[in-house]
Design an enzyme around this catalytic site. Sequence first.
Site, PDB file in Angstrom:
ATOM      1  CG  HIS A 161      -1.677  -1.224   1.448  1.00 21.59           C
ATOM      2  ND1 HIS A 161      -2.933  -1.471   0.942  1.00 21.59           N
ATOM      3  CD2 HIS A 161      -1.325  -2.361   2.116  1.00 21.59           C
ATOM      4  CE1 HIS A 161      -3.328  -2.676   1.308  1.00 21.59           C
ATOM      5  NE2 HIS A 161      -2.366  -3.253   2.011  1.00 21.59           N
ATOM      6  CB  SER A 283      14.587  21.783 -14.896  1.00 21.06           C
ATOM      7  OG  SER A 283      13.859  22.994 -14.992  1.00 21.06           O
ATOM      8  CE  LYS A 289      13.280  18.625 -10.513  1.00 16.91           C
ATOM      9  NZ  LYS A 289      11.990  18.790 -11.152  1.00 16.91           N
ATOM     10  CD  GLU A 296       9.759  11.732 -15.138  1.00 14.91           C
ATOM     11  OE1 GLU A 296       8.827  12.535 -15.065  1.00 14.91           O
ATOM     12  OE2 GLU A 296      10.953  12.084 -15.093  1.00 14.91           O
ATOM     13  CE1 TYR A 323      -6.624  -9.322 -45.435  1.00 12.79           C
ATOM     14  CE2 TYR A 323      -8.125  -8.489 -47.113  1.00 12.79           C
ATOM     15  CZ  TYR A 323      -7.002  -8.319 -46.315  1.00 12.79           C
ATOM     16  OH  TYR A 323      -6.279  -7.165 -46.392  1.00 12.79           O
ATOM     17  CD  GLN A 328      -3.904  -2.051 -46.363  1.00 17.21           C
ATOM     18  OE1 GLN A 328      -3.975  -2.858 -47.280  1.00 17.21           O
ATOM     19  NE2 GLN A 328      -4.012  -0.750 -46.554  1.00 17.21           N
TER      20      GLN A 328
HETATM   21  N1  ARG Z   1      -2.233  -5.067 -47.872  1.00 15.22           N
HETATM   22  C1  ARG Z   1      -3.151  -6.114 -47.558  1.00 15.22           C
HETATM   23  C2  ARG Z   1      -3.219  -6.330 -46.046  1.00 15.22           C
HETATM   24  O1  ARG Z   1      -2.324  -5.982 -45.410  1.00 15.22           O
HETATM   25  C3  ARG Z   1      -2.741  -7.366 -48.214  1.00 15.22           C
HETATM   26  C4  ARG Z   1      -3.877  -8.264 -48.509  1.00 15.22           C
HETATM   27  C5  ARG Z   1      -4.823  -7.586 -49.445  1.00 15.22           C
HETATM   28  N2  ARG Z   1      -5.779  -8.474 -49.981  1.00 15.22           N
HETATM   29  C6  ARG Z   1      -6.742  -8.036 -50.766  1.00 15.22           C
HETATM   30  N3  ARG Z   1      -7.523  -8.902 -51.260  1.00 15.22           N
HETATM   31  N4  ARG Z   1      -6.872  -6.769 -51.052  1.00 15.22           N
HETATM   32  O2  ARG Z   1      -4.150  -6.874 -45.533  1.00 15.22           O
END
Ligand code: ARG
Length: 475
Positions: A161, A283, A289, A296, A323, A328
Amino acid sequence: MSEKKNEKLWGGRFQDAADPLMEAFTQSVSYDQLLANFDIAGSKAHASMLRAVGLLNEEEFAAIDKGLDTIGEKIGKGEFTFDPKKEDVHMNIESALKEMIGTPAGKLHTGRSRNDQIALDERLYLCYAVSCMQVYIRNMQSALVLLADKNSDVIIPGFTHLQYAMPVLASHHLLAYVEMLDRDFGRFSDQFSRLLRSMPLGAGALAGSGLPLDRELVAEKLGFHSVAHNSMDAVGDRDCLLEFLSACSICAMHLSRMAEDLILWMSQPFSFIDIADRFCTGSSLMPQKKNPDILEIVRGKTGRVYGDLVALLTVTKGLPMSYDRDLQEDKEPVFDAAETLFSSLRILAAMLPTVTFKRDNCASAVKDSFLLATDWTDYLVRKGVPFREAHGLVGQAVALAVGKGCGLTSLTKEDLSGISPLMDEGILEISSAEQSVKAKKTLGSTNPEMVRREIDEWKKFLVEEQKRYTGNSEN
Ligand code: ARG
């Protein structure tokens, strides 16, 4: 046949040229160029597999392989110009290959999508970043152990504490961070072994490939133990980056806590340590200082690393399988966290050897005899007094001393026997911080012999680790 309007590698179906605003907004090469070497390594493994399964002939493979090497060398020498119009690192390299070797370059992307390509590049990058991090962590542990070794006999007040609690060896306190860093090291190791279990290439855009690709061969060439089992997972998953950022965040938190302790220890009310001038700042206004700015900033940078983790957790949270281009946005936080933590670990490992303990100040701080109250309780317990009762009796002694405005050990025999006949003269003999630390019996305690053993074991272990990393028994 109409003239081709869109020059992109993917431009076949497009009627218009790309808008420059769209290009500038969607490009990632300004930062994903950091992945160039990994992209080339992945492409070389992929090309060599395409040759093995008969999708590239010898000449095509040789041209691609050599071309990729040449591009790698150019990038290494800073002679390669990345073009944002070519969007990302993958297309910059493929376009350069096309310019260099012509038609065979068009076969490199056979059976591959940028979706599995980027997933691979990121895993390869992580292998590198994790390994660097582990070396930096070991160096930092070594710096802490050496500091503990040099000051193994210094006793300071231990706090809970942020209130005086019991005397501890400063070396014991420092070794607490060595333990924390060791778990950080372990988290990076765990992640490394998981990383190597899921080579993504061959997942294609999301569904796998209709071509007879040998994924296991690619995995073997790149040092993976096995391939990702699900193509959609392979292109959509960013767990490995999140694990990395989590491990970085926890490690940064440990550094931040350590920085906070050292900042307190250097401040005037504590005055337990000093840090060499060359690692402190002054400082612009107050001539007297001397500030621990490194510590920090390390503490401050922790917020930044957490931000990187939260950024990627947020980017990924609502994404539909598999995806999505949002992904990205995964790269900059990861690069930032890695670089931030590398720099914090590096600077701390350089600064720690210059920390000196102000032994006199530490010695006078542990003269506060209330730090011994628990040792007094232990004394009574050893005489058979139930712990709760012992706690209460010593508590009364504390209250008496506070009332008299003196220390615990300045109470007289009569004061103590007035509280209880069990509080005999023997208790007054427990009067120093040295006695307190020596009296500790449990494994892992601040007992000087145990701490010495810990220091020696860590030293031995870290020298071995050093050899493992440098392959040099002299270093
Ligand atoms: N620059 C893209 C990323 O980092 C690569 C993959 C892109 N794929 C696509 N179908 N546009 O995710």
